[in-house]
Design an enzyme around this catalytic site. Structure first.
Site, PDB file in Angstrom:
ATOM      1  N   CYS A 113      -0.630  49.240 100.999  1.00 43.26           N
ATOM      2  CA  CYS A 113       0.479  50.002 100.424  1.00 43.26           C
ATOM      3  C   CYS A 113       1.732  49.141 100.403  1.00 43.26           C
ATOM      4  O   CYS A 113       2.012  48.423 101.373  1.00 43.26           O
ATOM      5  CB  CYS A 113       0.719  51.267 101.255  1.00 43.26           C
ATOM      6  SG  CYS A 113       2.012  52.351 100.612  1.00 43.26           S
ATOM      7  N   HIS A 155      -4.282  58.193  96.871  1.00 40.29           N
ATOM      8  CA  HIS A 155      -3.323  57.396  97.632  1.00 40.29           C
ATOM      9  C   HIS A 155      -1.900  57.621  97.121  1.00 40.29           C
ATOM     10  O   HIS A 155      -0.974  57.874  97.905  1.00 40.29           O
ATOM     11  CB  HIS A 155      -3.696  55.913  97.518  1.00 40.29           C
ATOM     12  CG  HIS A 155      -2.747  54.977  98.189  1.00 40.29           C
ATOM     13  ND1 HIS A 155      -3.065  54.281  99.340  1.00 40.29           N
ATOM     14  CD2 HIS A 155      -1.482  54.596  97.874  1.00 40.29           C
ATOM     15  CE1 HIS A 155      -2.030  53.536  99.707  1.00 40.29           C
ATOM     16  NE2 HIS A 155      -1.054  53.701  98.815  1.00 40.29           N
ATOM     17  N   GLU A 156      -1.723  57.539  95.796  1.00 41.54           N
ATOM     18  CA  GLU A 156      -0.384  57.688  95.230  1.00 41.54           C
ATOM     19  C   GLU A 156       0.139  59.113  95.384  1.00 41.54           C
ATOM     20  O   GLU A 156       1.319  59.333  95.694  1.00 41.54           O
ATOM     21  CB  GLU A 156      -0.376  57.268  93.760  1.00 41.54           C
ATOM     22  CG  GLU A 156      -0.732  55.809  93.516  1.00 41.54           C
ATOM     23  CD  GLU A 156       0.106  54.833  94.331  1.00 41.54           C
ATOM     24  OE1 GLU A 156       1.268  55.159  94.653  1.00 41.54           O
ATOM     25  OE2 GLU A 156      -0.403  53.754  94.663  1.00 41.54           O
ATOM     26  N   HIS A 159       1.776  60.200  98.667  1.00 42.76           N
ATOM     27  CA  HIS A 159       3.188  59.879  98.852  1.00 42.76           C
ATOM     28  C   HIS A 159       4.080  61.068  98.495  1.00 42.76           C
ATOM     29  O   HIS A 159       5.167  61.229  99.059  1.00 42.76           O
ATOM     30  CB  HIS A 159       3.583  58.688  97.981  1.00 42.76           C
ATOM     31  CG  HIS A 159       3.169  57.361  98.527  1.00 42.76           C
ATOM     32  ND1 HIS A 159       3.668  56.850  99.710  1.00 42.76           N
ATOM     33  CD2 HIS A 159       2.307  56.425  98.052  1.00 42.76           C
ATOM     34  CE1 HIS A 159       3.130  55.656  99.935  1.00 42.76           C
ATOM     35  NE2 HIS A 159       2.302  55.380  98.938  1.00 42.76           N
TER      36      HIS A 159
END
Length: 216
Positions: A113, A155-156, A159
């Site tokens: 990341c 994953h994105e 956030h």
């Protein structure tokens, strides 16, 4: 366009839930996306979320290189029924995204990341998902994704809920400095694989094609 400063693990903005975007067509959202694309390109990332550039809005950008997806999925023991080209996902802008898990199958895979520089970890993720969101024109985009594609999207989007990949790990002994992980792979004579991840003016907004063309 501008290259924005990337928030690192420990910054409060990475721990808060991002706010929905009221109007994807607004000039400030188009400006933000252009800056995110330039920042991602400069940092060499596969994806970027708005909170990573200190903007608490539900916006992510990402792409998937076909060859990398094929290598990652092969490394996880997945059956390669598609060519590398067919696994590629073009540069995608996703606003107010939602994710639905399609089955219970979970796989470990390497993730890094831009907000957690220098580290890489093995992260369990559902292998098949459906995601939907809005484009810069306010249209709805919906796709099914598996393997590395699904991992990048999850994953994105994490956030946007204040979650970094180490929080998803179930075995912190599998968190390592990237250089050490690559050295270990080389020692085992295994080809190293790159991990997932790598995140206002009043001008007239550009169309999505123009934003992407401007990026290219």
């Amino acid at each position: 366009m501008a290259i924005l400063k990337i928030a690192r693990m420990g910054h409060p903005i990475l721990r808060r839930k991002a706010d929905p975007v009221a109007d994807p067509r607004a000039p400030e959202i188009h400006r933000l996306v252009r800056d995110m694309l330039e920042t991602m390109d400069d940092a060499g990332g596969t994806g970027l979320a708005a909170p990573q550039v200190h903007v608490p809005l539900r916006v992510v950008v990402f792409f998937v290189a076909g060859a990398r997806a094929a290598a990652e999925d092969a490394g996880n023991g997945a059956e390669l029924r598609e060519t590398a080209d067919s696994r590629a996902v073009p540069l995608t802008i996703l606003i107010n995204p939602e994710i639905e898990v399609l089955d219970d199958a979970v796989a470990l895979g390497p993730e890094a990341c831009l907000s957690v520089p220098g580290l890489v970890g093995q992260v369990p993720r559902p292998q098949r998902i459906r995601y939907r969101g809005q484009t810069l024109e306010g249209d709805v985009i919906e796709r099914e994704a598996g393997g590395f594609h699904a991992r990048v999207v999850q994953h994105e989007c994490d956030h946007l809920d204040g979650i970094l990949y180490p929080q998803r790990m179930t075995d912190l002994s599998m968190l390592a400095f990237a250089e050490e992980a690559m050295r270990a792979q080389t020692a085992e004579e295994a080809p190293p694989s790159e991990p997932a991840g790598g995140e206002f003016s009043g001008e007239t907004p550009l169309g999505e094609d123009e934003v992407l063309q401007d990026h290219g």
